[in-house]
Write a protein that holds these residues in place. Structure first.
Motif, PDB file in Angstrom:
ATOM      1  N   SER A 112     -42.507   5.807  55.059  1.00 20.03           N
ATOM      2  CA  SER A 112     -42.092   4.791  56.018  1.00 20.03           C
ATOM      3  C   SER A 112     -42.334   3.417  55.421  1.00 20.03           C
ATOM      4  O   SER A 112     -43.237   3.238  54.591  1.00 20.03           O
ATOM      5  N   GLU A 113     -41.560   2.451  55.853  1.00 21.41           N
ATOM      6  CA  GLU A 113     -41.761   1.081  55.384  1.00 21.41           C
ATOM      7  C   GLU A 113     -43.076   0.504  55.890  1.00 21.41           C
ATOM      8  O   GLU A 113     -43.556  -0.513  55.396  1.00 21.41           O
ATOM      9  N   GLU A 116     -41.291   2.543  65.050  1.00 23.80           N
ATOM     10  CA  GLU A 116     -41.523   3.392  63.881  1.00 23.80           C
ATOM     11  C   GLU A 116     -42.876   4.094  63.970  1.00 23.80           C
ATOM     12  O   GLU A 116     -42.989   5.289  63.680  1.00 23.80           O
ATOM     13  N   LEU A 157     -43.739   8.148  64.185  1.00 21.93           N
ATOM     14  CA  LEU A 157     -44.654   8.842  63.272  1.00 21.93           C
ATOM     15  C   LEU A 157     -45.772   9.566  64.027  1.00 21.93           C
ATOM     16  O   LEU A 157     -46.141  10.684  63.675  1.00 21.93           O
TER      17      LEU A 157
END
Length: 218
Positions: free
Chosen positions: A99-100, A171, A175
């Protein structure tokens, strides 16, 4: 820098190092990181691996499960110091969890004895707010509410509806839902760093509900 390995043990070698570790120190003369990591992976016990890293690397942080060292190229080595450290390295190394907003794993031991991340400077709560425009505690409470409200019977935070629109929130919520990551870790400032793009990034993402139940509740 990694100190040059000598053909014979140098004076600074600690006397408590195991015979196996001493043997490696005697025969190895290559200071390349890949060679160092190969040797590290071949050591048989947690103690030997810790002693080896303590001898040649700079310790920068430690918890109950892992120790972080800085490598000569400026990246970080996270070394498992027990079984729960192995479990957390395995979680953090999962390629599906890229992930970023999670610090990238550059390489890892096949048995999860260690993993290698980029070094990121930690940020404070105020710096998090500067980067995101959101108060750190408000963000953490909103994330906990969004991910744990049913289990914990939480009241909705005042700014929840606005915070949940952010890319960062969405995000991290994804997760947490998919990989059962610990929201509690995300609510600690020490879990956050800043990448080269000026983006807040989780630097510690190895704790899941399953790991917590197996190693921290028993």
């Amino acid at each position: 820098m990694l100190r040059q390995y000598a053909i014979s043990l140098h004076v600074g070698m600690r006397p408590q190092l195991s015979e196996q570790l001493q043997k490696f120190a005697k025969v190895v003369s290559d200071t390349k990181i890949t060679s160092f990591l190969k040797i590290l992976s071949s050591l048989e016990t947690f103690k030997d691996r810790i002693d080896f890293c303590e001898e040649y690397l700079e310790r920068i942080a430690a918890g109950s499960s892992r120790i972080a060292y800085k490598l000569p190229d400026g990246t970080v080595l996270k070394l498992a110091q027990n079984e729960k450290g192995l479990a957390q390295n395995k979680v953090e190394s999962n390629p599906k969890m890229q992930s970023e907003f999670i610090n990238e794993v550059l390489r890892r031991d096949k048995k999860y004895l260690w993993l290698n991340n980029r070094f990121l400077e930690k940020i404070t709560e105020s710096e998090f707010a500067e980067l995101t425009g959101v108060n750190f505690k408000d963000f953490g409470e909103s994330l906990r509410y969004g991910c744990r409200a049913k289990e914990e019977d939480l009241d909705e935070p005042e700014d929840f509806e606005e915070i949940k629109k952010s890319t960062l929130y969405q995000e991290l919520a994804r997760l947490v839902d998919k990989f059962h990551l610990s929201v509690g870790d995300m609510q600690r400032p020490s879990s956050w760093g800043r990448n080269e793009k000026g983006r807040p990034v989780l630097i510690d993402a190895g704790l899941t509900e399953e790991v917590y139940e197996e190693f921290y509740e028993s």
